[in-house]
Structure formats: structure tokens, C-alpha cells
Write an enzyme that holds these catalytic residues in place. Structure first.
Site, PDB file in Angstrom:
ATOM      1  N   SER A 257      60.996  41.109  56.179  1.00 13.63           N
ATOM      2  CA  SER A 257      61.694  42.213  55.516  1.00 13.63           C
ATOM      3  C   SER A 257      62.979  41.723  54.856  1.00 13.63           C
ATOM      4  O   SER A 257      63.634  40.784  55.334  1.00 13.63           O
ATOM      5  CB  SER A 257      62.010  43.300  56.535  1.00 13.63           C
ATOM      6  OG  SER A 257      62.734  42.770  57.607  1.00 13.63           O
ATOM      7  N   GLU A 308      58.771  43.818  52.300  1.00 13.23           N
ATOM      8  CA  GLU A 308      58.356  45.020  53.052  1.00 13.23           C
ATOM      9  C   GLU A 308      59.068  46.319  52.645  1.00 13.23           C
ATOM     10  O   GLU A 308      59.329  47.169  53.508  1.00 13.23           O
ATOM     11  CB  GLU A 308      58.508  44.776  54.571  1.00 13.23           C
ATOM     12  CG  GLU A 308      57.750  43.547  55.055  1.00 13.23           C
ATOM     13  CD  GLU A 308      57.943  43.255  56.551  1.00 13.23           C
ATOM     14  OE1 GLU A 308      58.271  44.162  57.317  1.00 13.23           O
ATOM     15  OE2 GLU A 308      57.731  42.091  56.938  1.00 13.23           O
ATOM     16  N   TYR A 336      66.423  50.618  73.545  1.00  7.22           N
ATOM     17  CA  TYR A 336      67.478  49.948  74.305  1.00  7.22           C
ATOM     18  C   TYR A 336      68.809  50.345  73.710  1.00  7.22           C
ATOM     19  O   TYR A 336      68.899  50.577  72.506  1.00  7.22           O
ATOM     20  CB  TYR A 336      67.297  48.424  74.341  1.00  7.22           C
ATOM     21  CG  TYR A 336      67.317  47.764  72.986  1.00  7.22           C
ATOM     22  CD1 TYR A 336      66.144  47.615  72.254  1.00  7.22           C
ATOM     23  CD2 TYR A 336      68.509  47.292  72.433  1.00  7.22           C
ATOM     24  CE1 TYR A 336      66.153  47.022  71.014  1.00  7.22           C
ATOM     25  CE2 TYR A 336      68.513  46.688  71.187  1.00  7.22           C
ATOM     26  CZ  TYR A 336      67.339  46.565  70.483  1.00  7.22           C
ATOM     27  OH  TYR A 336      67.357  45.979  69.243  1.00  7.22           O
ATOM     28  N   ARG A 339      69.494  52.477  70.518  1.00 12.31           N
ATOM     29  CA  ARG A 339      68.330  52.454  69.625  1.00 12.31           C
ATOM     30  C   ARG A 339      67.237  53.388  70.114  1.00 12.31           C
ATOM     31  O   ARG A 339      66.958  53.435  71.306  1.00 12.31           O
ATOM     32  CB  ARG A 339      67.730  51.036  69.553  1.00 12.31           C
ATOM     33  CG  ARG A 339      68.656  49.999  68.993  1.00 12.31           C
ATOM     34  CD  ARG A 339      68.552  49.981  67.495  1.00 12.31           C
ATOM     35  NE  ARG A 339      69.591  49.124  66.952  1.00 12.31           N
ATOM     36  CZ  ARG A 339      69.330  48.064  66.199  1.00 12.31           C
ATOM     37  NH1 ARG A 339      68.089  47.741  65.911  1.00 12.31           N
ATOM     38  NH2 ARG A 339      70.330  47.338  65.722  1.00 12.31           N
ATOM     39  N   CYS A 340      66.644  54.091  69.184  1.00 12.54           N
ATOM     40  CA  CYS A 340      65.529  54.958  69.542  1.00 12.54           C
ATOM     41  C   CYS A 340      64.316  54.628  68.681  1.00 12.54           C
ATOM     42  O   CYS A 340      64.467  54.151  67.562  1.00 12.54           O
ATOM     43  CB  CYS A 340      65.911  56.416  69.328  1.00 12.54           C
ATOM     44  SG  CYS A 340      67.028  56.995  70.591  1.00 12.54           S
ATOM     45  N   HIS A 465      55.029  35.516  64.236  1.00  6.15           N
ATOM     46  CA  HIS A 465      56.460  35.588  64.521  1.00  6.15           C
ATOM     47  C   HIS A 465      56.665  36.334  65.825  1.00  6.15           C
ATOM     48  O   HIS A 465      56.004  37.329  66.085  1.00  6.15           O
ATOM     49  CB  HIS A 465      57.200  36.301  63.386  1.00  6.15           C
ATOM     50  CG  HIS A 465      58.580  36.738  63.781  1.00  6.15           C
ATOM     51  ND1 HIS A 465      59.604  35.836  63.954  1.00  6.15           N
ATOM     52  CD2 HIS A 465      59.081  37.958  64.088  1.00  6.15           C
ATOM     53  CE1 HIS A 465      60.691  36.492  64.347  1.00  6.15           C
ATOM     54  NE2 HIS A 465      60.397  37.777  64.437  1.00  6.15           N
ATOM     55  N   GLU A 489      62.351  33.615  67.623  1.00  8.13           N
ATOM     56  CA  GLU A 489      63.781  33.840  67.838  1.00  8.13           C
ATOM     57  C   GLU A 489      64.340  32.749  68.746  1.00  8.13           C
ATOM     58  O   GLU A 489      63.705  32.365  69.712  1.00  8.13           O
ATOM     59  CB  GLU A 489      63.995  35.212  68.467  1.00  8.13           C
ATOM     60  CG  GLU A 489      65.443  35.577  68.552  1.00  8.13           C
ATOM     61  CD  GLU A 489      65.643  37.015  69.017  1.00  8.13           C
ATOM     62  OE1 GLU A 489      65.023  37.915  68.437  1.00  8.13           O
ATOM     63  OE2 GLU A 489      66.423  37.210  69.943  1.00  8.13           O
ATOM     64  N   HIS A 519      71.011  39.430  63.876  1.00 11.41           N
ATOM     65  CA  HIS A 519      71.535  40.661  64.462  1.00 11.41           C
ATOM     66  C   HIS A 519      73.030  40.816  64.214  1.00 11.41           C
ATOM     67  O   HIS A 519      73.598  41.866  64.488  1.00 11.41           O
ATOM     68  CB  HIS A 519      71.249  40.697  65.964  1.00 11.41           C
ATOM     69  CG  HIS A 519      69.785  40.627  66.274  1.00 11.41           C
ATOM     70  ND1 HIS A 519      69.128  39.429  66.420  1.00 11.41           N
ATOM     71  CD2 HIS A 519      68.853  41.601  66.415  1.00 11.41           C
ATOM     72  CE1 HIS A 519      67.853  39.678  66.657  1.00 11.41           C
ATOM     73  NE2 HIS A 519      67.651  40.975  66.650  1.00 11.41           N
ATOM     74  N   CYS A 551      64.793  36.503  62.587  1.00 14.15           N
ATOM     75  CA  CYS A 551      63.952  37.697  62.512  1.00 14.15           C
ATOM     76  C   CYS A 551      64.069  38.284  61.103  1.00 14.15           C
ATOM     77  O   CYS A 551      64.707  37.674  60.233  1.00 14.15           O
ATOM     78  CB  CYS A 551      64.413  38.705  63.585  1.00 14.15           C
ATOM     79  SG  CYS A 551      63.227  40.044  63.890  1.00 14.15           S
TER      80      CYS A 551
HETATM   81  N1  GLN Z   1      57.985  41.055  59.587  1.00  8.96           N
HETATM   82  C1  GLN Z   1      58.907  41.864  60.293  1.00  8.96           C
HETATM   83  C2  GLN Z   1      60.230  41.923  59.564  1.00  8.96           C
HETATM   84  O1  GLN Z   1      60.632  40.969  59.024  1.00  8.96           O
HETATM   85  C3  GLN Z   1      59.136  41.355  61.684  1.00  8.96           C
HETATM   86  C4  GLN Z   1      60.128  42.219  62.420  1.00  8.96           C
HETATM   87  C5  GLN Z   1      60.244  41.881  63.880  1.00  8.96           C
HETATM   88  O2  GLN Z   1      59.931  40.806  64.296  1.00  8.96           O
HETATM   89  N2  GLN Z   1      60.725  42.784  64.669  1.00  8.96           N
HETATM   90  O3  GLN Z   1      60.911  42.917  59.566  1.00  8.96           O
HETATM   91 ZN    ZN Z   2      61.562  39.290  65.114  1.00 10.44          ZN
END
Ligand code: GLN
Ligand code: ZN
EC number: 2.1.1.14
Length: 583
Positions: A257, A308, A336, A339-340, A465, A489, A519, A551
Site C-alpha cells: 500500500s 492498493e 489493540y 485500534r478497532c 509478507h 517485519e 509505524h 510493512c
Molecule cells: N499489502 C499490505 C499493505 O501493504 C500488507 C499490510 C499488512 O501486512 N498488514 O498494506
Molecule cells: Zn505487514
């Protein structure tokens, strides 16, 4: 005697007039060692004097309590009640039958606190009657299997949900009513109308044609007991793929994404509300894809993504296009922290009526000469992030989803997509609490992943992933997924992942441990990323290492993403030069 911090709280509660205190001890369902169980007994012995005069309940949940722990727990002095999850704890019932301390209360968790299905009241009532025979009439308490934190709040808010499906569901507010109805029935005040409506709904769910798809069931059942592996081994596949893709060493890519802007969310919302036409929607998304591609080409990234922009969520997007899924309007649950999530409901056999991503992936590929990764969510992640059927084992549902994703993978390949990423972000997360159940879960989860791509040519490169740390204990299962490339990750866990390779685990497939944490809004410098890559090169072969973030980038802003990726590519290039001159 040392001053137990709980004692003060207990005293305050007593002073405030509490007559019951509940202690949550779900840790008891894990594989505790005997010294841990001894410590448990000791801790409660310390509290015994403070607890006197109170009714004390110790609650356990999420699995059955192992026999040893059950013995320890029910032998505790000064405790008047024990609570068990009788939904997930399938063996607990036998333990209770085998012996329950007389004079103590049993809190029977029969109404599922973690799912959204209405309770089979007739069956629960008969279990309760059995239990009553063991613990006595006034010592049995009807309860939910766990707190109601993990289920949606109230079905009353679902005005758009199909009436038949709605009759099969119970959210938190309905579960409380079920608990009450069971307790009343047990006491001889059965609400016949409520029970018969419930029995009707149970029967309709069992016989509804929309739940069953015989062809899907047959195909999924045929997968059991087999292996499903690509015929050629991974290093030969990587060679064949490299001939086609011709990538530099330390190839760069991203996880899928790109930033989800306010404008993008508006376009999706207006299309859903039919405020803009399909043509306008398609054009807006294509424009976004082309923008994302241009950015990646300018950054000189090797394997591109389309970003995406058409997806609200990585599970919901697929669920909406698969049969067997329903969606709530307000079924939010906490995942968590703050987050919902709003998990889809899998109510029936899963199948894929038509391609789900081929249109967007081929549109994206037509805009660039570089390889464009097709982007899919894997079966285990779709399963783990949904409310799942409770009328068949999880693995069966997972196999069905795997077959649907397999169709999509093969359609992408046919449409000329040569790199396909199948995200299994939540594979680690689904690991059962009890060690004795790990092997079975990992076996069907990894098998489900392999099913999705067993049918592709050697030259098609399959990526996967995974999010979250703590992969070291399942590294062999990750290898057994047999993906060509895995991005994983790494930076938030202090590069703990790398230690497993330092300890000698052999890894021959492509691997991209994330080089920076997405993050955080912080922009990592080129030096810092180069340093990370160097550390990885110390434990991994040069020709298998990929360079990518941790990520997806959807929660970040372009002002953060562009410079971060720029530094990432610069670091990869710097190391390529170093490696070339070192030869
Ligand atoms: N392909 C998804 C993205 O890039 C993977 C997201 C994830 O690992 N939570 O958003
Ligand atoms: Zn991820």
C-alpha cells in the site's frame, strides 16, 4: 510477610462494599511448568487472609485448563468459585466430571464471548443440567466463555444485514440475554418462545442452501492429508525467475500500500454511495495508480506495486468479492490499544465468483515496463481476521479460502503478472495458546498458503509478507511455506529475526527483513539503512537479500514516504557499489 500489592486493592473493594471479587487468570490455560503452578498457589495463599469474608472467583478462558493446572486451581484455599471457558475448552467438561471441589461455585462459560454466533440453547441447557448434577443446584452460574471485548456490541445496530443471517447471530447485548435465558431455564422458568425461536434459527443455519456449496466442500476435503508443493526447488526457481526479471542484487520493493489520502477515501465512499459513476471511479483510481507508479520509477525502485488505492482493508476487500462472507455496518471490536477492526463474518462455504484483482493489476502493469507485483491477502490472514464459522473446523474454512485465492493467483499469472505477493500478515498471530496444538495449526496454515501458488510456473515469483515479531520459534514453518521471497517485519523487534540466521538456520529463498519501521513518522537516514543492510549481509547470502520497508505505507503521509524510500534506495545502491568493488 511482604506487602502484596493486591491486598490494598482488596481492602479498598471490601471497604466499598464488594461481596464478590473476580480474578482473571487466563494464563492457567497455557503450558505452565510445575514451579509456576507452585508460585500461583503461593501467591493466593498470601492473599488468603485478605480474601476472607469475600466470595472469590478465579476466571480462566480462551482454552481448556491443563489437568495439572486444574488440580492446582481447584485446590486453592480461600477461593469460592472457578470459571471455565466451555466453548474453546473442550476438555474442561471431562475434568469437571472427574472431580470438582464440593461447596464451590462453578461459572460455566457456555456462551461464546469471542464469536458472533447465537448460542445453541438446547445443547447448552443439557450441558448445564449435567453440570448441576455434579456441583449442586445453587452452585452453578451461567456465564459467557470470556469477556465480551472480542465480539461486536449490539445486533440492533445492524439494519442492513440480511434477515436470515441476522437470525443466526448474537452480539454482546444478545449474549447477555442468552445467559439470562439459560439461567432462568435451569431454575425451571424456561422461556419457551425464546427457546423455540432459537431452535428454529439453529435449524435454519444448518439447512440453509446459502451455507452449503457441495462442489467447494468436495474440493476442500480432497486437500486433506496431501502436501501440495511446487515441483521445482526454490533455488532453481529463483534462477529461472532472475533470467526473466533481471534484477540487480539487493533488489528494492515495498510491501503494497501507498498512503491512503483523504481524497482517496472520499472517492471510494462516493462510489459506494453511488454518488459517482463507475467510470469516474475507475478513472480516479487509475490516476492514483499512475501517480504511485511514477513516484516509484523516479525513486528507481526495482519491483513496483500499484499502491492498493481501491482497498479499504486487506481482508474486507477480498471478503466483499467472495461468496460465503457477510459484513456488518457497526460490528467493531477492539484489536489493540485504540485500534478497532470490523471483521467480516464467514457464514458459508467460500468461493470466488470472478477475478478480484486482475483488472487493477493488469492496468498497473500496462503503465510500466518494470515488474508490477500482484497483491493478494492469503487464506490464513483472511481467516484469522474474520469471525469464523463454528460449524466446521477452522482448517476446512481455510482450505476453501485457499482454493479461492489459488484461482486468483492463476488468473493473475495468465494475465501476465510475473510477481505475485500473497500476504500472510496474521499467520503468526493465529498460533494456538497451547504448545501441543502448534504443530497441527502450523501444518494446515502453511499447507493452505502453499495451495494458493502450487499451480504457477517456475518463472512466476511468489512473495509473501508477514507482520509482527517473534518469528524465531516458527522459522521452520516459514521456510516450509516455500515462497520465493518473504518480506518480514524486523526493525521494531531489534532485529531479533536476524539472530535465528546467526544461529545457523539455513535459508535459501529470497528474504527482505524490513529495513525501517513504517509505524513511526520518523524518516530513516541512508547511513542508518545501509548499516541495517550490512548487518543482514553478515548473516544472509548477498544474492537472496531484498531491501524493503517493514510493512505497507498506507498509514503514512507522502511527505514521510518519499524521503524514506529515497534513502532506502540510496542505501541499497551504496551497498551494491561496495559489494561490486569488493569482488
Ligand atoms: N499489502 C499490505 C499493505 O501493504 C500488507 C499490510 C499488512 O501486512 N498488514 O498494506
Ligand atoms: Zn505487514
Amino acid at each position: 510477610m511482604y506487602n502484596h500489592p493486591c491486598r490494598e486493592v482488596i481492602d479498598d473493594l471490601k471497604a466499598a462494599g464488594a461481596s464478590w471479587i473476580q480474578f482473571d487468570e487466563p494464563t492457567l490455560v497455557k503450558d505452565l511448568e510445575s514451579h509456576q503452578l507452585e508460585a500461583f498457589t503461593k501467591a493466593y495463599a498470601e492473599l488468603e487472609s485478605s480474601l476472607s469474608g469475600l466470595n472469590v472467583l478465579i476466571e480462566t478462558y480462551f482454552a481448556d485448563v491443563p489437568a495439572e493446572a486444574f488440580k492446582t486451581l481447584t485446590a486453592l484455599k480461600g477461593v469460592s468459585a472457578f470459571g471455565f471457558d466451555l466453548v474453546r475448552g473442550t476438555k474442561t467438561l471431562d475434568l469437571i466430571k472427574g472431580g470438582f471441589p464440593s461447596g464451590k461455585y462453578l461459572f460455566a462459560g457456555l456462551v461464546d464471548g469471542r464469536n458472533i454466533w447465537s448460542n445453541d440453547l438446547a445443547s447448552s441447557l443439557s450441558i448445564l443440567q449435567t453440570l448441576e448434577g455434579i456441583v449442586g443446584k445453587d452452585k452453578l452460574v451461567v456465564s459467557t466463555s470470556s469477556s465480551l471485548l472480542h465480539t461486536a456490541v449490539d445486533l440492533i445496530n445492524e439494519t442492513k444485514l440480511d434477515a436470515e443471517i441476522k437470525s443466526w447471530l448474537a452480539f454482546a447485548a444478545q449474549k447477555v440475554v442468552e445467559v439470562n435465558a439459560l439461567a432462568k431455564a435451569l431454575a425451571g422458568h424456561k422461556d419457551e418462545a425464546f427457546f423455540s425461536a432459537n431452535a428454529e434459527a439453529q435449524a435454519s443455519r444448518k439447512s440453509s442452501p446459502r451455507v452449503t456449496n457441495k462442489a467447494v466442500q468436495k474440493a476442500a476435503a480432497a486437500l486433506k492429508g496431501s502436501d501440495h508443493r511446487r515441483a521445482t526447488n526454490v533455488s532453481a526457481r529463483l534462477d529461472a525467475q532472475q533470467k526473466k526479471l533481471n534484477l540487480p542484487i539487493l533488489p528494492t520493493t515495498t510491501i503494497g500500500s501507498f498512503p491512503q489520502t483523504i481524497e482517496l477515501r472520499r472517492v471510494r465512499r462516493e462510489y459506494k454511495a453511488k454518488k459517482i459513476s463507475e467510470e469516474e471511479y475507475v478513472n480516479a483510481i487509475k490516476e492514483e495508480i499512475s501517480k504511485v507508479i511514477k513516484i516509484q520509477e523516479e525513486l528507481d525502485i526495482d519491483v513496483l506495486v500499484h499502491g492498493e488505492p481501491e482497498r479499504n482493508d486487506m481482508v474486507e476487500y477480498f471478503g466483499e468479492q467472495l461468496s460465503g462472507f457477510a459484513f456488518t455496518a457497526n460490528g467493531w471490536v477492539q484489536s489493540y490499544g485504540s485500534r478497532c477492526v470490523k471483521p467480516p463474518i464467514i457464514y458459508g462455504d467460500v468461493s470466488r465468483p470472478k477475478p478480484m484483482t486482475v483488472f487493477w493489476s493488469t492496468a498497473a502493469q500496462s503503465m510500466t515496463k518494470r515488474p508490477m507485483k500482484g497483491m493478494l491477502t492469503g487464506p490464513v490472514t483472511i481467516l484469522n481476521w474474520s469471525f469464523v464459522r463454528n460449524d466446521q473446523p477452522r482448517f476446512e474454512t481455510c482450505y476453501q479460502i485457499a482454493l479461492a485465492i489459488k484461482d486468483e493467483v492463476e488468473d493473475l499469472e495468465k494475465a501476465g503478472i510475473t510477481v505475485i505477493q500473497i500476504d500472510e500478515a496474521a499467520l503468526r498471530e493465529g498460533l494456538p495458546l497451547r504448545k501441543s496444538e502448534h504443530a497441527f495449526y502450523l501444518d494446515w496454515a502453511v499447507h493452505s498458503f502453499r495451495i494458493t501458488n502450487v499451480g504457477v510456473h517456475d518463472t512466476t515469483q511468489i512473495h509473501t509478507h508477514m507482520c509482527y515479531s517473534n518469528f524465531n520459534d516458527i522459522i521452520h514453518s516459514i521456510i516450509d511455506m516455500d515462497a520465493d521471497v518473504i518480506t518480514i517485519e524486523n526493525s521494531r523487534s531489534d532485529e531479533k529475526l536476524l539472530s535465528v540466521f546467526r544461529e545457523g538456520v539455513k535459508y535459501g529463498a529470497g528474504i527482505g527483513p524490513g529495513v525501517y519501521d513504517i509505524h513511526s513518522p520518523r524518516i530513516p537516514s541512508t547511513e542508518e539503512i545501509a548499516d541495517r543492510i550490512t548487518k543482514m549481509l553478515a548473516v544472509l547470502e548477498t544474492n537472496i537479500l531484498w531491501v524493503n520497508p517493514d510493512c505497507g505505507l498506507k498509514t503514512r503521509k507522502y511527505a514521510e514516504v518519499k524521503p524514506a524510500l529515497q534513502n532506502m534506495v540510496a542505501a541499497a545502491k551504496q551497498l551494491r557499489t561496495q559489494l561490486a568493488s569488493a569482488k
